[in-house]
Design a protein around this motif. Structure first.
Motif, mmCIF file in Angstrom:
data_model
loop_
_atom_site.group_PDB
_atom_site.id
_atom_site.type_symbol
_atom_site.label_atom_id
_atom_site.label_comp_id
_atom_site.label_asym_id
_atom_site.label_seq_id
_atom_site.Cartn_x
_atom_site.Cartn_y
_atom_site.Cartn_z
ATOM 1 N N ASP A 175 0.850 -1.191 0.000
ATOM 2 C CA ASP A 175 0.000 0.000 0.000
ATOM 3 C C ASP A 175 0.882 1.235 0.000
ATOM 4 O OD1 ASP A 175 -2.455 -1.285 0.028
ATOM 5 O OD2 ASP A 175 -2.441 -1.495 2.215
ATOM 6 N N ALA A 176 0.439 2.255 -0.735
ATOM 7 C CA ALA A 176 1.150 3.535 -0.740
ATOM 8 C C ALA A 176 0.119 4.651 -0.596
ATOM 9 C CB ALA A 176 1.939 3.707 -2.030
ATOM 10 N N LYS B 280 12.693 3.856 7.763
ATOM 11 C CA LYS B 280 12.182 2.510 7.545
ATOM 12 C C LYS B 280 12.014 1.790 8.880
ATOM 13 C CE LYS B 280 14.447 2.014 3.025
ATOM 14 N NZ LYS B 280 15.378 1.200 2.209
ATOM 15 N N SER B 281 10.984 0.967 8.948
ATOM 16 C CA SER B 281 10.756 0.180 10.155
ATOM 17 C C SER B 281 10.197 -1.181 9.759
ATOM 18 C CB SER B 281 9.773 0.888 11.104
ATOM 19 O OG SER B 281 8.504 1.040 10.495
ATOM 20 N N THR B 282 10.448 -2.164 10.594
ATOM 21 C CA THR B 282 9.971 -3.524 10.359
ATOM 22 C C THR B 282 9.326 -4.055 11.626
ATOM 23 O OG1 THR B 282 11.692 -3.971 8.709
ATOM 24 C CG2 THR B 282 10.619 -5.870 9.716
ATOM 25 N N GLU B 283 8.193 -4.715 11.463
ATOM 26 C CA GLU B 283 7.487 -5.300 12.597
ATOM 27 C C GLU B 283 6.958 -6.667 12.186
ATOM 28 O OE1 GLU B 283 3.615 -4.371 15.473
ATOM 29 O OE2 GLU B 283 3.732 -3.536 13.446
ATOM 30 N N ARG C 147 8.629 5.772 5.346
ATOM 31 C CA ARG C 147 7.978 7.087 5.333
ATOM 32 C C ARG C 147 9.008 8.171 5.611
ATOM 33 N NH1 ARG C 147 2.326 8.590 8.431
ATOM 34 N NH2 ARG C 147 1.978 10.604 7.406
ATOM 35 N N GLU C 148 9.065 9.124 4.729
ATOM 36 C CA GLU C 148 9.990 10.259 4.866
ATOM 37 C C GLU C 148 11.422 9.775 5.089
ATOM 38 O OE1 GLU C 148 8.399 12.654 7.958
ATOM 39 O OE2 GLU C 148 6.741 13.425 6.731
ATOM 40 N N ILE D 148 4.788 4.104 2.388
ATOM 41 C CA ILE D 148 4.770 2.853 1.640
ATOM 42 C C ILE D 148 4.843 1.702 2.647
ATOM 43 C CG2 ILE D 148 5.922 1.431 -0.082
ATOM 44 C CD1 ILE D 148 7.093 3.984 -1.260
ATOM 45 N N GLU D 149 3.874 0.810 2.577
ATOM 46 C CA GLU D 149 3.841 -0.325 3.503
ATOM 47 C C GLU D 149 3.740 -1.631 2.721
ATOM 48 O OE1 GLU D 149 1.434 -2.020 7.428
ATOM 49 O OE2 GLU D 149 0.762 -0.199 6.406
ATOM 50 N N GLU D 150 4.692 -2.491 2.953
ATOM 51 C CA GLU D 150 4.691 -3.824 2.346
ATOM 52 C C GLU D 150 4.457 -4.847 3.446
ATOM 53 O OE1 GLU D 150 7.526 -5.723 -0.894
ATOM 54 O OE2 GLU D 150 8.369 -6.037 1.124
ATOM 55 N N ARG D 151 3.459 -5.708 3.233
ATOM 56 C CA ARG D 151 3.123 -6.740 4.215
ATOM 57 C C ARG D 151 3.373 -8.114 3.603
ATOM 58 N NH1 ARG D 151 -0.715 -2.782 4.826
ATOM 59 N NH2 ARG D 151 -1.971 -3.709 3.160
#
Length: 221
Positions: free
Chosen positions: A69-70, A120-123, A116-117, A75-78
């Motif tokens: 999703d953007a 980057k983060s990962t969960e 975002r901006e 931007i989020e990748e699942r």
């Protein structure tokens, strides 16, 4: 509450607070299946599932599905992964805090990568299920669960400040919950560009706009 619901053919999704053997047994006994979030409240099972998805054995078959999703510069990748082999989690040996969960047929993971901006983060989030979903069906179920969270609980907390209410006794909490749900449905109805918070504030200041919400007429511009 689960014992009062008709759950035949339903998939019940609950956050980690509901990841309890008694709840899982009730859901299955009522004819449904469960998809429950797994966190540290079940430490032994959680540790085994985390270790499994960190380095899946080569002889284990995993189903995978990715969505992206953007929106608004985010931007989020699942990445969704599921495994239908759960027998390795359990053994005949009995010991304190041993991994155990009734009717378990699948373990699953969602790995979220967010950018975002420039940050980057990962969960990673983990799940238990009594039904063998493929990765795409699992992704849809998780997304539907968070859709309810975002459309209902977030709105009640942020727009209606539900967590700040001081009603604790008698019929007050139940009565106000009904009123807030009615109000939430009314402010959702207009087909305009205003946010829910703006609609609620405008209804408080403008009697004509409030009337359009209550009567379900075309709202004022």
């Amino acid at each position: 509450m689960l014992e009062r619901l008709e759950l035949t053919g339903a998939l019940v999704t609950i956050d980690a607070i509901g990841t309890q053997a008694a709840i899982a047994e009730t859901i299955v006994a009522r004819g449904g299946d469960y998809l429950l979030a797994l966190k540290g409240n079940r430490p032994a099972l959680f540790a085994d599932v985390v270790a499994f998805f960190a380095d899946p054995p080569t002889d284990m078959t995993l189903s995978a599905h990715t969505t992206t999703d953007a929106d608004h510069g985010r931007i989020e990748e699942r990445r969704h992964s599921v495994c239908h082999n759960t027998q390795w989690l359990f053994s005949d040996r009995r010991y304190p805090d041993e991994p155990h969960f009734p009717h378990l047929a699948m373990i699953a993971m969602v790995e979220n990568h967010v950018e975002r901006e420039g940050r980057k983060s990962t969960e990673r989030r983990y799940y238990l299920s009594s039904v063998k979903l493929d990765a795409q069906a699992f992704a849809a179920a998780v997304r539907a669960h968070w859709g309810i969270e975002n459309r209902l609980h977030w709105v009640l907390d942020v727009v209606f400040h539900d967590d700040l209410t001081r009603l604790r006794t008698g019929s007050g909490p139940q009565n106000m919950a009904v009123v807030k749900h009615i109000a939430m449905n009314l402010v959702r109805n207009p087909n305009d560009k205003h946010s829910l918070k703006v609609r609620r504030k405008r209804a408080n200041l403008d009697p004509d706009y409030l009337e359009t919400l209550v009567t379900q007429r075309q709202p004022l511009i």
